[in-house]
Scaffold this motif. Sequence first.
Motif, mmCIF file in Angstrom:
data_model
loop_
_atom_site.group_PDB
_atom_site.id
_atom_site.type_symbol
_atom_site.label_atom_id
_atom_site.label_comp_id
_atom_site.label_asym_id
_atom_site.label_seq_id
_atom_site.Cartn_x
_atom_site.Cartn_y
_atom_site.Cartn_z
ATOM 1 N N GLU A 242 0.829 -1.209 0.000
ATOM 2 C CA GLU A 242 0.000 0.000 0.000
ATOM 3 C C GLU A 242 0.866 1.262 0.000
ATOM 4 N N PHE A 243 1.936 1.252 0.781
ATOM 5 C CA PHE A 243 2.822 2.404 0.835
ATOM 6 C C PHE A 243 3.502 2.615 -0.513
ATOM 7 N N GLU A 244 3.977 1.537 -1.115
ATOM 8 C CA GLU A 244 4.618 1.654 -2.425
ATOM 9 C C GLU A 244 3.629 2.183 -3.465
ATOM 10 N N LYS A 245 2.397 1.729 -3.413
ATOM 11 C CA LYS A 245 1.374 2.217 -4.345
ATOM 12 C C LYS A 245 1.131 3.712 -4.122
ATOM 13 N N TYR A 246 1.068 4.127 -2.871
ATOM 14 C CA TYR A 246 0.903 5.545 -2.548
ATOM 15 C C TYR A 246 2.051 6.366 -3.141
ATOM 16 N N LEU A 247 3.257 5.840 -3.051
ATOM 17 C CA LEU A 247 4.423 6.569 -3.546
ATOM 18 C C LEU A 247 4.373 6.792 -5.052
ATOM 19 N N ASP A 248 3.675 5.922 -5.760
ATOM 20 C CA ASP A 248 3.535 6.092 -7.205
ATOM 21 C C ASP A 248 2.750 7.355 -7.557
ATOM 22 N N SER A 249 2.031 7.910 -6.580
ATOM 23 C CA SER A 249 1.201 9.090 -6.846
ATOM 24 C C SER A 249 1.890 10.416 -6.515
ATOM 25 N N ILE A 250 3.115 10.375 -6.021
ATOM 26 C CA ILE A 250 3.833 11.605 -5.663
ATOM 27 C C ILE A 250 5.253 11.557 -6.242
ATOM 28 N N LEU B 176 10.016 0.222 17.876
ATOM 29 C CA LEU B 176 9.930 -0.999 17.079
ATOM 30 C C LEU B 176 10.553 -2.169 17.818
ATOM 31 N N LYS B 177 9.897 -3.308 17.750
ATOM 32 C CA LYS B 177 10.426 -4.542 18.342
ATOM 33 C C LYS B 177 11.138 -5.353 17.256
ATOM 34 N N THR B 178 11.759 -6.429 17.624
ATOM 35 C CA THR B 178 12.474 -7.290 16.700
ATOM 36 C C THR B 178 11.521 -7.889 15.669
ATOM 37 N N PHE B 179 11.998 -8.009 14.421
ATOM 38 C CA PHE B 179 11.214 -8.607 13.351
ATOM 39 C C PHE B 179 11.329 -10.122 13.369
ATOM 40 N N LYS B 180 10.253 -10.785 12.954
ATOM 41 C CA LYS B 180 10.317 -12.215 12.693
ATOM 42 C C LYS B 180 11.179 -12.417 11.449
ATOM 43 N N PRO B 181 11.896 -13.532 11.355
ATOM 44 C CA PRO B 181 12.745 -13.764 10.180
ATOM 45 C C PRO B 181 11.991 -13.692 8.855
ATOM 46 N N GLU B 182 10.723 -14.060 8.845
ATOM 47 C CA GLU B 182 9.927 -14.046 7.618
ATOM 48 C C GLU B 182 9.687 -12.623 7.102
ATOM 49 N N ILE B 183 9.852 -11.631 7.947
ATOM 50 C CA ILE B 183 9.604 -10.241 7.561
ATOM 51 C C ILE B 183 10.844 -9.607 6.935
ATOM 52 N N LEU B 184 12.003 -10.148 7.190
ATOM 53 C CA LEU B 184 13.238 -9.525 6.712
ATOM 54 C C LEU B 184 13.284 -9.365 5.189
ATOM 55 N N PRO B 185 12.807 -10.320 4.386
ATOM 56 C CA PRO B 185 12.778 -10.084 2.932
ATOM 57 C C PRO B 185 11.849 -8.930 2.537
ATOM 58 N N ILE B 186 10.773 -8.730 3.279
ATOM 59 C CA ILE B 186 9.865 -7.606 3.008
ATOM 60 C C ILE B 186 10.585 -6.299 3.308
ATOM 61 N N LEU B 187 11.334 -6.273 4.390
ATOM 62 C CA LEU B 187 12.112 -5.094 4.750
ATOM 63 C C LEU B 187 13.162 -4.799 3.681
ATOM 64 N N GLU B 188 13.814 -5.824 3.202
ATOM 65 C CA GLU B 188 14.810 -5.645 2.143
ATOM 66 C C GLU B 188 14.154 -5.069 0.887
ATOM 67 N N TYR B 189 12.981 -5.554 0.548
ATOM 68 C CA TYR B 189 12.226 -5.039 -0.594
ATOM 69 C C TYR B 189 11.901 -3.554 -0.386
ATOM 70 N N ALA B 190 11.455 -3.206 0.822
ATOM 71 C CA ALA B 190 11.112 -1.812 1.125
ATOM 72 C C ALA B 190 12.341 -0.909 0.993
ATOM 73 N N TYR B 191 13.479 -1.345 1.501
ATOM 74 C CA TYR B 191 14.696 -0.554 1.361
ATOM 75 C C TYR B 191 15.003 -0.288 -0.112
ATOM 76 N N GLY B 192 14.675 -1.253 -0.954
ATOM 77 C CA GLY B 192 14.891 -1.087 -2.388
ATOM 78 C C GLY B 192 14.113 0.076 -2.961
ATOM 79 N N PHE B 193 12.841 0.212 -2.575
ATOM 80 C CA PHE B 193 12.086 1.341 -3.130
ATOM 81 C C PHE B 193 12.301 2.630 -2.343
ATOM 82 N N TYR B 194 12.909 2.563 -1.179
ATOM 83 C CA TYR B 194 13.289 3.789 -0.476
ATOM 84 C C TYR B 194 14.340 4.567 -1.263
#
Length: 127
Positions: free
Chosen positions: A35-43, A57-75
């Motif tokens: 949703e955040f990435e889609k929002y960014l397409d509009s600005i 923020l608390k520690t991430f579950k290991p399954e979330i780390l690839p999502i975080l890596e993906y987010a850093y990519g579009f940052y």
Amino acid sequence: MKEETKLNTQTVKNVIWNEMNGFYEVDSTNQQTLEFEKYLDSIPVQDYALVIDATKLKTFKPEILPILEYAYGFYRRFKTVIIIEPEFVSAGIQLKRIAKKVPDCNVQFLKTEDEAKILLRQEGWNV
């Protein structure tokens, strides 16, 4: 504490200030990221600063780390990206470790909100 994300977009000042708090679940993290990435397409994000206040923020579950890596990519599309480091050392270690895996990662890690505002002002942002 269950996850909580607050999005504060200051379009006049071209600063997006997110707060990330608590423990994140895989499904909701994936959905929020998309949703955040889609929002960014509009600005024009290349003219924006992104600040993520991860203080509670608390520690991430290991399954979330690839999502975080993906987010850093579009940052990388942002002119400036700042993450205010979590109080929980292990969460901060995770954030920094993933940032190192992303080519051309432009995330700057700072200790406090005040440090983030000082840096933003030095770079010409009106905060």
